[in-house]
Design a protein around this motif. Sequence first.
Motif, short mmCIF file in Angstrom:
data_model
loop_
_atom_site.label_atom_id
_atom_site.label_comp_id
_atom_site.label_asym_id
_atom_site.label_seq_id
_atom_site.Cartn_x
_atom_site.Cartn_y
_atom_site.Cartn_z
N PRO A 18 0.81 -1.23 0.00
CA PRO A 18 0.00 0.00 0.00
C PRO A 18 0.83 1.27 0.00
CG PRO A 18 0.14 -0.93 2.21
CD PRO A 18 0.94 -1.83 1.32
N GLN A 19 1.64 1.48 -1.06
CA GLN A 19 2.51 2.65 -1.07
C GLN A 19 1.73 3.96 -1.02
OE1 GLN A 19 2.92 0.18 -3.35
NE2 GLN A 19 5.03 -0.52 -3.32
N ASN A 20 0.55 4.02 -1.63
CA ASN A 20 -0.19 5.27 -1.70
C ASN A 20 -1.34 5.31 -0.70
OD1 ASN A 20 -1.51 3.24 -3.05
ND2 ASN A 20 -2.35 4.56 -4.65
N CYS A 21 -1.22 4.55 0.38
CA CYS A 21 -2.25 4.53 1.42
C CYS A 21 -1.68 5.08 2.72
CB CYS A 21 -2.75 3.11 1.64
SG CYS A 21 -3.56 2.39 0.21
N ALA A 75 -4.09 -2.63 3.08
CA ALA A 75 -3.07 -2.97 4.07
C ALA A 75 -3.23 -4.40 4.56
CB ALA A 75 -3.14 -1.99 5.23
N GLU A 76 -4.47 -4.82 4.80
CA GLU A 76 -4.71 -6.16 5.35
C GLU A 76 -4.34 -7.25 4.35
OE1 GLU A 76 -5.87 -8.79 8.39
OE2 GLU A 76 -5.50 -6.62 8.40
N VAL A 77 -4.70 -7.05 3.09
CA VAL A 77 -4.36 -8.05 2.06
C VAL A 77 -2.85 -8.19 1.95
CG1 VAL A 77 -4.44 -8.60 -0.40
CG2 VAL A 77 -6.50 -7.77 0.76
N HIS A 78 -2.17 -7.06 1.92
CA HIS A 78 -0.71 -7.09 1.78
C HIS A 78 -0.06 -7.75 3.00
CE1 HIS A 78 3.24 -6.04 0.41
NE2 HIS A 78 3.48 -5.32 1.47
N THR A 90 -7.64 6.21 -6.90
CA THR A 90 -8.89 6.94 -7.06
C THR A 90 -9.29 6.84 -8.53
OG1 THR A 90 -7.86 9.06 -7.62
CG2 THR A 90 -8.18 8.57 -5.27
N CYS A 91 -10.57 7.01 -8.78
CA CYS A 91 -11.04 6.97 -10.17
C CYS A 91 -10.39 8.07 -10.99
CB CYS A 91 -12.56 7.09 -10.20
SG CYS A 91 -13.29 6.78 -11.82
N ASP A 92 -10.18 9.23 -10.37
CA ASP A 92 -9.53 10.35 -11.08
C ASP A 92 -8.11 9.99 -11.49
OD1 ASP A 92 -11.70 12.04 -11.07
OD2 ASP A 92 -11.11 13.07 -9.22
N GLU A 93 -7.40 9.24 -10.65
CA GLU A 93 -6.03 8.82 -11.00
C GLU A 93 -6.06 7.89 -12.21
OE1 GLU A 93 -4.01 9.05 -6.53
OE2 GLU A 93 -4.79 7.15 -7.30
#
Length: 361
Positions: A18-21, A75-78, A90-93
Motif C-alpha cells: 500500500p505505497q499510496n495509502c 493494508a490487510e491483504v498485503h 482513485t477513479c480520477d487517478e
Amino acid sequence: PERPARPAREKLIPRPGPQNCLAEHTFENFIVGAENRYAFAAAKTAAEEPGVYNPLYLYGASGVGKTHLLQAVTAEVHKRNPAMVVRYATCDELLNDFYNLLQQHKSLSEFRSSVRDVDVLLVDDIHSLAKKTQMQEEFFNLFNTLYGQHKQIILTSDRQPCEISDIDKRLESRFESGMTAEVGAPEYEARLAILRMWRNDILSKAPLGDEFLEFLAANISSNVRRLKGAFIRLASYASFSGNDKLTIEQAEELLHSQLAQESAARDISIESIQRTVAGHFGITLSDILGEKRTRTVAEPRMIAMYLCRELTSNSSTEIGAAFGRNHATILHAEKKVPQLCSENEIIRRSITQLKRQLQRG
C-alpha cells in the motif's frame, strides 16, 4: 505504435503493498458503529477472503470513512499475503493515466496491464466515471476480465449504482451484482470514540480534556474530516497555551468558521429527507422517486413530501419537481399525513422519529 517512455511505464506498473495509502488507515483504527457495521464486516471479509464478495461496492457521503475502509483492505491483504498484487487508486487517478496515454497517442496496453495484472483492484469514487464514455467502455472490459478471473474488485462511491447518472447501464448492473453496503456518518458515541482514539494516538503533551472532546462530538457531525480538522486546531492551541487555559468559549471562537460550515451543512435538504425516509421504511430512493403505487411505497413517499413541507423552506412547486410530481400532489400529502397520524400510532411515531433524526443531523 511507439512504446511508452520508461518513467511512464514505471508509474503505471502496479506493485504489491500500500505505497499510496495512509498508514493509520487500518481496520484496527476504524471505529465501528451501527451506521457502518455492515460495511466494515463486508470489507474485512473481502480482505481476509478475497472474492467472497465480488464486487464489493461501498457508498456514502464524503468524509464518513469509505477511503479508510478501502485502504484498510489494501493494508490487510498485503499483510496477509505480500505476494498478492494490490492496486489502490482513485477513479480520477485512473482517468488521468488513461487520458494522458490517449493525448500522447500511445498504446493503451500499458494502462490495461496496470489494472488487469492484479489480484485485488480497489477504486475510490467510481462515480467519477459519469459521462466518461470511452473510459466506461474500458472499465467495463476491465471489470469483466477481473471478475472472470475471480479477482477481488472493491469500489466506493458517494451514491448507489442506480443513482449515478450518465453511466452505462451495463456498468450499473455489474456494480449491483455483488455486495452493496452503505457507510453512514458516525453518531455521537462513535464520534466521541474517534476523538478519544486521536487523543491517545496524536497528543503527547497537554491532552484535551473530555469536555472539549464532548463539545466537538456534539457540534461537528457532518463528516470525520471536518471533525479531525477541528480537533487538530484545538489540540494545537492547547499545546501552545496549556490545556488549563483553554475554555469552551475560546474553543467556540477558535472554531468559528468550522462551526458555521457545520451549521450550514445541517440545513435539511429535500434529498436528505428522501434518503432518510427511504432508509427508515426499508425501500430505495428510486422507489420514493418512482411510480410504484403500492402502500409500502406510496405511504413513505407521502410522508417524505409532508416532511419536506414541514422541515424546508421550499415551495410546493419546488418539492413537487424534486419528486417528479406537481404541486397539487404535495399539497395533498400536506393535508393527508396529519390525518394518518391521528388514525395510526405507528405512522405518528415514525414521523416523530424521522423529524428527530433529520433535525439532529
